[in-house]
Every structure is written in structure tokens, then in C-alpha cells.
Design an enzyme around this catalytic site. Structure first.
Site, PDB file in Angstrom:
ATOM      1  N   ASP A   1      48.710  60.263  32.971  1.00 13.61           N
ATOM      2  CA  ASP A   1      48.089  59.203  33.762  1.00 13.61           C
ATOM      3  C   ASP A   1      47.869  57.999  32.871  1.00 13.61           C
ATOM      4  OD1 ASP A   1      47.777  59.804  36.438  1.00 13.61           O
ATOM      5  OD2 ASP A   1      46.229  61.289  35.973  1.00 13.61           O
TER       6      ASP A   1
ATOM      7  N   PHE B   1      30.814  39.847  43.155  1.00 16.53           N
ATOM      8  CA  PHE B   1      32.152  39.976  43.744  1.00 16.53           C
ATOM      9  C   PHE B   1      32.043  40.675  45.085  1.00 16.53           C
ATOM     10  CE2 PHE B   1      36.030  42.372  44.473  1.00 16.53           C
ATOM     11  CZ  PHE B   1      37.001  41.446  44.186  1.00 16.53           C
TER      12      PHE B   1
ATOM     13  N   ALA C   1      34.529  41.953  48.570  1.00 16.93           N
ATOM     14  CA  ALA C   1      35.917  42.145  48.982  1.00 16.93           C
ATOM     15  C   ALA C   1      36.416  40.965  49.805  1.00 16.93           C
ATOM     16  CB  ALA C   1      36.045  43.432  49.785  1.00 16.93           C
TER      17      ALA C   1
END
Lengths: 559, 694
Positions: free
Chosen positions: B310, B380, B382
């Protein structure tokens, strides 16, 4: 050695190396069923044979049916050979009116020719009729060699194919190797031999008056055809008792040279065929190099031993028992090549070799006839040692050992061990038995360490399916005929069956693509390793026996 | 790590215990599992009988007695090596198991809570754990969230969060809940948990031989049979030679001499150390806090030639970091940094913190108190896809600072009647192409520049991958990023291949494809959706922090949940196989010297005439004192070499990340050539000592 000898040796090896890829490539075409130039000539015959024996040449076999076919074929060959010897007195083509062969001698001879050993406990010209020699022995000379090739092809397919149990068709392999490889080479070679003066006729034996006025019987017969295949198929069973020392078998230096070439030619070329068919000619040359290094080392020791001063007799190299027409070099070359190549023919009496040269010949046999070895047999025997080497050394790179992308695991190791044990078992146990039993000792002409070497050599020859004899041992007795016969059977099928089992198992595996983590099996390091494993395993097994035979004899001689 | 405490090679307690066990292991039913050592035991027994018989008949032979004693020692030494490996393994495992032997569990039955012993829990039982409780057995959180102290198994003191659902639901028996309350469904009964299985693997009695160990045992047994044949036929050869030399048959080889020769030839060194090597392989894995569920898995680890890794956590540090400020035209870099820092002061995301750090490093801009600037932090969301601060400057005007994606900032400045410069747009495109994330910074209607946010590749990882490549292992990076970004990171990290926008199905598919091409695949994973891929991979390492499903699917569990562990596991596997190969080679190479010691000794009288010194004494190249001391020296060497090699068997041969050829050459020189030479020196030395003492 004279300059002429040296030139001859160089020429010999140059020819052998040069012809290896040529013949090897041709054979790979034949065995892969590709188009080749012999197809228009013998193709009809191949198809006819399949029709006659009712075989579908494209039907593949797994290892068990392959082995069944092989055993059945060899059994039929054995029974046929056995019966025609027991009844040769009633059969045609027997101008010498030779009587039926004794049962134990017939058993030994049948086993011997079926197993590609060609050990001869009998004297050819005074024992066997032309019928037995031609219909029996010569046929077996072809098919026993072809059997060896078939087994080799099975193991090659085991390595080159993946996740299958199909190993090809035994009957197809047998037919193709006989028709397209052994037969054409033999025909050409027989004609060349006839040109050199080898006899090929069906005449009765001739009686002539010698210069001294004595009567001598000159044996005749269809010799050239049998001699061609006896060398090409690494058989070695002579038409006459004196084998290739007989002027009717080996008349000229040229015939001597060519016979030596043909002894090693197919086994050498099969290394190339092997490489080609497993997809890497480099692998083939690797094996070729191993065989060549072992051969040349043995040859050098023998030459050194034969050309050194014999302290018992004084300065000159001894000519006793050597091929006097061709000299010591050709005697030693012949003995080394034949013992390496599982070819039982002789042009010199091995019994008369110096202890060290005799030991080299013996070691060639004991290592399992893998220094070029018998046709097919040498190569598949080498695969056994490769498996062992890869397993022991391969672990040292930190991966499950693999060869040609196939993992070498418990089953392969087990079968390889059986294949190594079978001939060793024959050599050591039968030699032990013979050296303490009165039946065994009564055959000896020599006492002391040399006598021991004679017994040891005989069983090594049987187990390695070589067929040459140290001589000096009267082996045409019930004891020797039976034990040597059994030895040949165990030495042959005790290796063939494990090899086929390995082929079957390995074909089922996947092929791991090579990477930097893969243990390389095609470089100089591997060549050195393989040689070391062969010498150490062979050496450790036979060192005690050798030390009581040729080694002690050598030490006694030089002290 | 707590488990490191018992790893010193010669812990006194373990040594004493091992010495005791080497005697109890003389039980024939245990010995027969090791054919080579079993042969030695039979030989020792027969020799002992000969000695006792000799005493009884009044022909006592001190030589025979010494042979018998050293043969028994050979067996004991082999037993000792196995016992000490087991002892060390057990000591490690015990320390894992200790704190949960007497755990009480609070089992839920219907609506009631019942107190019961952890040992009595069944699979499927539901227990409750509150702060201070020890989790009684492996299980899965089905309700609630808690912080758990897993230091008992991982050695890591920081607590971890375990919650129902998601990829962090598995809990391990023996760990401690330090806050909140969770309901756990028990997934393995005591005695069958990962740790229990691991303990079983290092305990000799229950240990199953691994495939490669079986193959090697077959080889060793085969060699033993060959030597048995060589030795068994020797009396017959001697009988012939004795009669040819005119010597009496009474001079033939005696049983103790034959057995001594046999024991020297059969591969006792590797035979005696084989199980110790296998056990210590497990042990080394355990030292790295990895629990294997089978010995087979460790071996397979050595064969792995494709690793699926990964990206996040393995190849890159978990988060993106600011690495550069690229100002717009007419803006100096320091101003951009200043504004960017201001916008990030209250931004607690790793990206935000990295901006503050970078501003300090590059322009020495210090931290400021946000509220003293009358600033409010705009987090922040979306919807807005940007964050920043609103503040009033000294002249009383309010300002808005924003950072965010280029689209968001474009809308922002255009709403404030500004414009988005083409140059900045070009920078943004260029950075995206390089695999980085561009953050655009704006103040009111002015675009100030771009912050270069980058995935940081772990230090030293590139070299690690280069080493893996040398070893012939291909690395494949797996990431959810788009292929442009993935390619850039893959190039920087030096992986061989990458899979972008990878779904769990893609992983599974990729593993199958590699396997079909003959590769062995290793991967590490944690989530439930990793389970199929973990099960499919040849080596699947589940992180301990992952779900129970993942832990069941893999064949190893990494207690530290460290993705780079996969590489270490591969190394342990390779080391295990190498050690076996090296000691086998050593063992076989030893035989050459032993022949040169024993053959001239036993054959000295043959063909000797009147002198009594036969021609074969020429083979006595070591010039050993007497035939008896020669045989004895070989036997003694053969026994003590086992003890001398125990540390090597336990530690494993030195592993280096080099190509197969280089590793082979090195090991061949040390163990092949060394194995050939060492016994010549060793036997000679022992012979000198014996002859001094007599």
C-alpha cells in the site's frame, strides 16, 4: 605422447564440439515433430508402423502409461531374445551350427541387450548364431538406445511444459528416434566401416593355414551393421569376442577414430537437444561443459598414469594388453570414452591398464554413467544429479530450490535419491557378496587388490549399464550371469522409473519466471557446483571400495 | 519491545532446562522423528552393549567405551540444540501469554452480566469490557468505541482506538481497555488464539514439519542409507582383503568401529540442528512481533517474488507535506509564505501544520497567536473546498485569506472581482502532472501563489526497494490516487510497478494474475475488504489493528501494524532456507576429511607384509597419532561440531540483500570450502590433544 597423438586428440574434440549443435538441433526437430529432411524418406514408414502397432501418435500419455508402455516393450524384447537363444539350434542362419545357449547365459545376454548394457558373458563367434545376432541383438541395439531417448524426452517435457500430466507418447518417441536418428546414422556409418574393411556377409567361417602352418578359423558374418549401431547407440556388444580389438571390427586408424567419435556423438548432441527443447541452449551447453570437464579430467589422469614409468617393470610405458596397432593414446582414449559413455566396447584390455587408469574407468561407471553416458540415459542420469545439486545449493540463496522454473520439492528429492541408490546398491552389495562367496571368488584369475578391482568393475559395469569388462574374471557362470543380470535390471529400471515419476510430477508444476533472486543454473558457478556434487556424492559412496581396490594397488605398485 | 527481553542466546534458565530436556528427549518415540539422529542412537546403544558385553567377558576396551560415550553425546547434543531453540521460543511466547491466564470475563447472557473465567469462553459469546478491564480473548467489537492499550503484545505504549464496524474492530486477548465501554463478540476460544497457535508452532511436540523440511529430511535419510550401504559392505571387502594379505579374519572390523564410521559419515550435523533451525525461524519472526499461523508460511515468505505494498504508510508517510511556495507574478515568496502561514495557524490538519513548519524553516516566520490578530478560522468544508482566516487589519479593513484547490480559489477571487492569472494556472497543472497536490493561496481578490503539497516518500525506502530488486523481488505499489499521481510517486520511490485507483477486486485480480504467471505474492492489509486478497496471496500479513476478517484471512499477523514489516518477513524466510542449505553443505563437505581420518586407520594392516604398516597409510594425510586416536578424533569432532554450530542455527546465517549468485558464492565459500577444510584442522587438533593425554 607424440605430436600426432596430440593432433588427433585436438581434432577429435573439435569435431565432437562442432557436431553437437548440428545433430542436436536436428534431433530436437525430430522429437518435436517438426519438419526435417528425413521426413520425405522415412515418413511413410513411420505412419505404417503406427498403423501396424495400432497407436495414435498424437495421443499423449501421463507418466504411468508412459512407464507401462516402456516396461511392456522391454519385457517383450527380453522374452523374445531369451527364447531365440534357447532355441537357436533349430533356427535358420546358423552356419556355424552353434548349439542352444545355456539358460543362465541366455538370461544374462537378454537382460544385457534389453537394458542397453551389452555385457557379454559369452564369446560372440562361438556362442551365437547370425540369426540371434541380427534379429535379436542388433534390433535391441537400436530399440534399447531409443528407449533411453524416450525417457529423456519425457523428463524434458516435464520441465518444458506446465500444469499438465502429459509427457508425450512413448511409441512415437521410440519410433522417431529409431527411424530418424539411429537408423540413418547407422546405415551411413556401416557403409563407411565396410569401406575400411569391416566384414559384412553371411558366409560360413573360413579355415586358413597360417604362415607357421597351423590351422586357424576365421569367423565371418554381418559385422559392420552391428558395429555401427553398437557404437552409435552406446551399446558396445561386439560381434566377435575380442570386440573392437578384432581387426574385422576395427581395421584401420580411421575406423578407430570414427568409432570413437560415434561413441560420444549422440550423447553429446543430446545435451544440445535438451537445451533446445527446454528453451535454453545455454542450459544444454552448461551440461555439456560439466560432462566435458569430467571426461577430460579422467582422460588426463589416465594418460598420465599410462605414460608414467611403471616402477615394477622399468622405464617404458607398458604395451601389454594395449591396442598395439593404434598405440597407447588410442587405447586410453577408447577406454575413457567407452567407460564414460556407457559403451561396453573395448579395443584394449582394461585389466592391463595401470591401477589409476583402471580406477578412472571404474569411477566413470560408478558415477552412474553420466559423463555423456548412454544414449538418453546419460542425460537423464545427469538430471538426477542436477536435481540434487539444485536442492542442496539452491537453498543457500534463500528460496525453495528450483530448476528451469520448477520447484524441487520432497517428491523430486525422494525419487532422485532412489535413482542414485539403485545402482549403488547393486555395486556395493553384489561386490560384497561376490568377494566373500566361493561362487564369486572362483571366477577370479587374479588375486589380491587387482582381483577385487575385477569384481568391483564387473558390478559397476552392470549397474551403470556399460557392459565393458575388466576381463580376468570368468563371468559366464550361474552366479555371475544371474547377479550381473539382476544388477543390470536394477541399474536400468531403478533409474528409469524414478526419472519418469519425476517427469510426471514436475510437469504438473507451474513455471516460476527467473529473476535476480533465482539460483542460476547456466553459469560457471553451477558447472563447478554440479561437478563437486557428482564427485562428492559418488566419491563418498565408493571411496572405501575404491581404496581397497585400485588405490591400494596403485600404492603397492609405487612403493 | 517487551518481547525482546529473553532473546539473549544463552540465558541460564533456558540452558539448564534444555540440558534436562536433552535427556528426556532420548525417548525413542521422540527420537524416531529425526531419522539421522535415530540411527546414531541405535549405534550408541549397540556400541554400549558391546562395551558391557566386553566387561562381562573380561575383555574391557577403553576405546570402545570412549566411542560409546561420544556417540551418546552426539545424540544428546542434537537433542540439546532442539531443546534450546524450543526454550527460547517458549520464553518469548510465554511473555505474550502471561497476562491473560487468570483473566475474568464479564459475559453477557440475555440481559444479565455474568462473571466467568476467560478460559471458559466459547466462540460467539459476547462480553463487555470497560476501562481497566483486560480483554479476555480475541474478538470483534460489535458495539461502542474504546481506547485500548495493546502494549502487552506490541510493546507500543500509545493506546489505539477500537470501534465497532469499519476496519478497526478487532481486539486481541490480553490487551487492556483504558477508556469507554465496548461489547465484544469472541472469535476464538482460549487455546486457539493467534498467540496460542504461535506457541504450538515453537513447541517441538506439536510442531509439524514444513514442506522444505520434509524434502530435506528425505535427502538426509537418503544419504544415510547410501552411507549405511557403504559401511555395511565394508566387512565383506575387508574379509577379501584380509585373506589376500594373509591376515586372520579376527582382524576384521569390529561393530564399534563400523558404527563410528557410519555416524561420522551420515549427516549428523544438519540432522541434529534441523529442528532447531526451523524453530528459531519462528522465533525470529516473533522477535519482530509477527505471529505466523504456520511454519509453511515462513518458508513461503522466502519464495515470495512479488510484493503488493500500500502506498500510504508503507511507501509514503501517511500525509502530504508542503515542500515549496511558488509565488504568483509580482509577489515575493516571503509574502506568500507569510500569508500561507497565517491561513494555516489554526489548521490542525497535517497539511496545515506542514505549511507552518515550512514557512518557519524557509523564511523564519514565527508562530502567531491567531486570536490576537482578531482572526477567525474558516475550516475546510466539502462545499467550499478551501480553508483560511478572516481578520481585521490595523486600519480596520477586513481581509479574507483562503487556500484551496485551484477551482475553488478561482471562484473565490472572481467573486471578489479579482482574476486568476494564467501563470498560476500553469504552475497548478505542472504540479499535478508531477503527482503533487497544488494548493492555491489568495487574499481577497489577489492570487498570491501556490503551495506545493507533496506525498513524502519514506526515507531509505528507495534503497530498500533497490535491495529487494537485487534479491529478485518485484514491488508493486497500490494506491487510490489517479494514475498520474501514482506514476510520479512510484518513480520517486523506485517501485517496479503500480496500481492506481485500485479497488479490492483489482488487488485480488492482480494477485491471481501474478500467481498464474508462476509468481508468489506477498501482501499486507488491514481492512475487511482486503480479506479476499490476503487469503489469495501466498503470504498475507494482516495488521493487528485491522479487522478480524483480515486477521483470519492472512497467514501472519503483524502486532505492530507496520506495513514495512512485509519486507522483514521475507528476509526471515530467506534466512531460514539459507541456514538449512548452508549447514547441509557443511555437513556433507565434512565427510571428506572424516574418510581421510578413518579409512587409513582401519585399513592400516592390509597388504602390510611384515612391517604392519600397509600402503593405505599413505592416505593418512593428517598424520594422526594412532588408528584408535584417529577414529576417536573423528567421532569427537562430529559430536562437538553440533554444539559449536548451535548459535549459528539459532541466529541463522548472516543475511544480506544481494543477488542469488552473490549469496550463493559467499555461502559456498564459507560453508562449502570451510566445511571441507575445517574438519581436517579440527580432527588434527583433537588427535593432538588425545595423544598428549594418553
Amino acid at each position: 605422447m607424440t605430436a600426432q597423438d596430440v593432433i588427433q586428440v585436438i581434432l577429435y574434440f573439435a569435431l565432437l564440439i562442432g557436431l553437437t549443435p548440428v545433430l542436436g538441433n536436428y534431433m530436437s526437430q525430430v522429437f518435436n515433430g517438426e519438419r526435417h529432411f528425413m521426413l520425405p524418406i522415412f515418413g511413410w514408414l513411420e505412419r505404417l508402423i503406427y498403423k501396424f502397432i495400432g497407436v495414435n501418435p498424437y495421443e499423449e500419455m501421463n507418466w504411468k502409461s508412459f512407464a507401462r508402455g516402456l516396461l511392456l516393450f522391454n519385457l517383450i524384447g527380453f522374452v523374445f531374445l531369451f527364447i531365440i537363444q534357447l532355441t537357436q539350434g533349430y533356427l535358420p542362419m546358423n552356419p556355424g551350427h552353434l548349439p542352444n545357449v545355456l539358460w543362465h547365459s541366455a538370461f544374462n545376454t537378454s537382460v544385457s541387450f534389453v537394458t542397453n548394457t551389452n555385457w557379454q558373458g559369452y564369446a560372440g563367434e562361438t556362442t551365437l548364431s547370425y540369426f540371434v545376432q541380427m534379429v535379436g541383438l542388433t534390433v535391441q541395439n537400436f530399440v534399447s538406445a531409443a528407449t533411453g531417448i524416450a525417457v529423456l524426452l519425457a523428463i524434458i517435457r516435464g520441465f518444458s511444459r506446465k500444469t499438465t500430466d502429459q509427457l508425450g507418447n512413448f511409441w512415437t518417441d521410440l519410433t522417431r528416434s529409431t527411424l530418424y536418428v539411429l537408423l540413418p546414422l547407422s546405415i551411413v556409418f556401416a557403409i563407411v566401416l565396410v569401406s575400411q574393411g569391416v566384414v559384412q556377409n553371411f558366409k560360413t567361417y573360413e579355415t586358413v593355414q597360417t604362415l607357421q602352418g597351423a590351422q586357424q578359423i576365421i569367423p565371418m558374418g554381418p559385422a559392420a551393421s552391428q558395429i555401427a549401431i553398437k557404437q552409435i547407440g552406446t551399446n558396445g556388444g561386439g560381434f566377435f569376442n575380442a570386440n573392437s580389438a578384432h581387426p574385422f571390427e576395427n581395421p584401420t586408424p580411421l575406423s578407430n577414430f570414427l568409432e570413437m567419435l560415434f561413441i560420444l556423438l549422440i550423447p553429446a548432441a543430446l545435451t544440445y537437444t535438451y537445451g533446445k527443447m527446454v528453451g535454453s541452449t545455454r542450459h544444454g551447453w552448461t551440461i555439456f561443459s560439466v560432462m566435458m570437464i569430467l571426461l577430460v579430467t579422467g582422460l588426463s589422469i589416465s594418460l598420465y598414469a599410462e605414460y608414467s614409468t611403471n616402477p615394477v617393470f622399468g622405464n617404458l610405458p607398458l604395451m601389454e594388453g594395449k591396442e598395439t596397432r593404434f598405440g597407447i593414446t588410442n587405447s586410453v582414449l577408447w577406454s575413457t570414452f567407452t567407460s564414460a559413455a556407457s559403451n561396453g566396447s573395448v579395443n584394449t584390455m582394461l585389466d592391463s591398464l595401470s591401477p589409476l587408469a583402471g580406477m578412472v574407468a571404474m569411477i566413470n561407471l560408478m558415477l552412474g554413467e553420466i559423463i555423456f553416458g548412454g544414449v538418453g540415459a546419460g542425460m537423464y542420469g545427469m538430471v538426477i544429479f542436477i536435481i540434487l545439486t539444485v536442492f542442496i545449493a539452491g537453498l543457500m540463496v534463500g528460496r525453495t530450490p528450483e530448476y528451469l522454473g520448477k520447484k524441487i520439492e520432497a517428491f523430486e528429492v525422494q525419487m532422485a535419491i532412489i535413482a542414485i541408490l539403485a545402482p549403488s546398491f547393486v555395486i556395493l552389495l553384489f561386490t560384497a557378496w561376490a568377494s566373500v562367496s566361493s561362487a564369486g571368488l572362483s571366477g577370479l584369475n587374479n588375486s589380491g587388490a587387482h582381483g577385487f578391482s575385477e569384481i568391483l568393475y564387473a558390478y559397476s559395469s552392470a549397474a551403470g549399464n556399460n557392459g565393458s569388462a575388466f576381463a580376468g574374471l570368468n563371468a559366464n557362470t550361474v552366479f555371475y550371469n544371474i547377479t550381473l543380470g539382476l544388477g543390470m535390471l536394477i541399474g536400468r529400471f531403478g533409474v528409469i522409473l524414478p526419472v519418469l515419476a519425476i517427469a510426471g510430477n514436475i510437469a504438473k508444476k507451474k513455471i516460476t519466471p527467473p529473476s535476480a533472486g533465482t539460483f542460476r543454473t547456466d553459469n560457471w558457478l553451477f558447472i563447478g557446483l554440479l561437478i563437486a556434487v557428482i564427485l562428492i556424492v559418488g566419491g563418498l559412496t565408493f571411496f572405501p571400495a575404491l581404496s581397497l581396490g585400485p588405490i591400494i594397488e596403485h600404492l603397492i605398485m609405487t612403493n | 519491545m517487551t518481547t525482546k527481553q529473553n532473546t539473549s542466546l544463552f540465558n541460564k534458565k533456558i540452558l539448564i532446562q534444555a540440558a534436562k530436556e536433552s535427556v528426556t528427549k532420548l525417548n525413542p518415540s521422540l527420537l524416531i522423528k529425526n531419522p539421522v539422529i535415530f540411527i546414531v542412537a541405535i549405534g550408541s546403544f549397540l556400541t554400549s552393549i558391546v562395551v558391557i558385553e566386553g566387561i562381562y567377558e573380561g575383555s574391557y576396551s577403553s576405546f570402545n567405551l570412549q566411542i560409546a560415550v561420544w556417540l551418546w553425546f552426539t545424540v544428546l547434543f542434537a537433542n540439546f540444540s532442539e531443546a534450546i531453540a524450543e526454550g527460547r521460543g517458549k520464553a518469548q511466547a510465554e511473555s505474550l501469554r502471561n497476562n491473560r491466564t487468570q483473566t475474568k470475563a464479564r459475559k453477557i447472557e440475555g440481559k444479565k452480566e455474568v462473571s466467568t473465567f476467560a478460559t471458559e469462553l466459547k466462540k460467539g459469546d459476547i462480553v463487555v469490557c470497560e476501562s481497566g478491564d483486560i480483554i479476555p480473548s480475541d474478538g470483534e467489537v460489535i458495539e461502542g468505541i474504546a481506547s485500548v492499550d495493546e502494549s502487552a503484545i506490541t510493546g507500543e505504549s500509545a493506546p489505539v482506538i477500537r470501534e465497532s464496524g469499519g476496519d478497526r474492530s478487532a481486539v486481541t486477548g490480553g490487551t487492556k481497555v483504558i477508556s469507554d465501554r465496548i461489547l465484544i463478540r469472541i472469535t476464538s476460544e482460549q487455546g486457539n488464539t493467534f498467540i496460542d497457535r504461535m506457541i504450538a508452532l515453537v513447541e517441538g511436540a506439536k510442531r509439524q514439519k514444513t514442506p522444505n523440511e520434509i524434502a530435506l529430511s528425505i535427502l538426509l535419510s537418503g544419504l544415510s542409507i547410501i552411507f549405511l550401504l557403504a559401511v555395511a559392505t565394508l566387512p565383506a571387502f575387508f574379509a577379501y582383503s584380509l585373506s589376500a594379505s594373509g591376515l586372520p579374519m579376527s582382524q576384521n572390523l569390529t561393530i564399534p568401529v563400523l558404527i563410528a564410521l557410519l555416524v561420522c559419515l551420515i549427516p549428523t550435523t544438519i540432522g541434529g540442528l534441523l529442528s532447531a533451525i526451523g524453530i528459531s525461524g519462528m522465533d525470529r519472526l516473533l522477535q519482530r512481533n509477527v505471529i505466523a499461523t504456520s511454519g509453511r508460511a515462513i518458508e513461503a515468505a522466502g519464495d515470495v517474488d512479488v510484493l503488493l505494498l500500500d502506498k500510504t504508510g508503507t511507501i509514503t508517510l501517511g500525509n502530504r507535506m508542503a515542500t515549496d511556495f511558488i509565488p504568483a507574478e509580482g509577489v515575493i515568496a516571503a509574502e506568500l509564505a507569510n500569508i500561507a502561514q497565517l491561513s494555516s495557524l489554526s489548521d490542525e490538519t497535517p497539511e496545515g501544520r506542514s505549511i507552518v513548519i515550512l514557512a518557519k524553516e524557509k523564511f523564519n516566520i514565527r508562530g502567531r497567536e491567531v486570536h490576537r490578530l482578531n482572526a477567525t478560522f474558516i475550516p475546510f468544508t466539502a462545499q467550499s473546498r478551501m480553508s483560511g482566516v478572516d481578520f481585521k487589519s490595523e486600519d480596520g479593513r477586513s481581509h479574507q485569506i483562503r487556500k484551496g484547490s485551484s477551482e475553488a480559489i478561482r471562484t473565490f477571487v472572481q467573486n471578489n472581482n479579482g482574476f486568476f492569472p494564467q501563470k498560476v494556472q500553469d504552475t497548478v497543472s505542472e504540479l499535478a502532472r508531477l503527482g503533487a497536490t497544488p494548493l492555491v493561496v489568495a487574499e481577497d481578490n489577489r492570487v498570491l501563489g501556490v503551495i506545493h503539497l507533496k506525498d513524502i516518500v519514506k526515507g531509505g525506502i528507495k534503497q530498500r526497494f533497490a535491495e529487494l530488486r537485487k534479491m529478485g523481488i518485484k514491488t508493486v505499489m497500490i494506491t487510490g490516487d489517479n494514475s498520474l499521481t501514482a506514476a510520479a510517486i512510484a518513480a520517486e520511490a523506485g517501485v517496479d510497478d503500480f496500481m492506481a485507483e485500485a479497488t479490492p477486486e483489482d488487488k485480488l485480480h492482480r494477485i491471481r494474475k501474478e500467481q498464474a504467471n508462476g509468481h508468489l505474492v506477498g501482501m499486507i492489509g488491514d481492512g475487511t475488504n482486503d480479506a479476499p486478497a490476503l487469503a489469495q496471496a501466498d503470504i498475507g500479513i494482516a495488521m493487528n489493528s485491522g479487522t478480524q476478517a483480515a486477521r483470519e484471512a492472512g497467514n501472519m499477523v503483524d502486532l505492530d501494524s507496520n506495513p514495512t514489516k512485509l519486507i522483514e518477513v521475507v528476509e526471515v524466510g530467506k534466512q531460514l532456507l539459507m541456514t538449512r542449505g548452508a549447514l547441509t553443505t557443511f555437513s556433507i563437505a565434512n565427510d571428506v576429511a572424516k574418510y581421510f581420518a578413518i579409512i587409513p586407520a582401519i585399513a592400516i594392516s592390509l597388504y602390510s607384509g611384515k612391517t604392519g604398516i600397509g600402503p593405505l597409510s599413505a592416505l593418512n594425510v593428517m598424520n594422526l597419532g594412532s588408528p584408535q586416536s584417529a577414529i576417536l578424533s573423528a567421532v569427537i569432532f562430529n559430536a562437538i561440531i553440533i554444539i559449536l554450530l548451535v548459535p549459528l542455527a539459532l541466529r541463522g546465517v548472516r543475511y544480506r540483500p544481494v543477488s542469488a549468485n552473490a549469496a550463493l558464492t559467499r555461502n559456498l565459500l564459507i560453508f562449502g570450502l570451510g566445511g571441507l577444510i575445517a574438519p581436517f584442522i579440527g580432527i588434527k587438533l583433537i588427535d593432538i590433544i588425545i595423544n598428549l593425554t594418553i
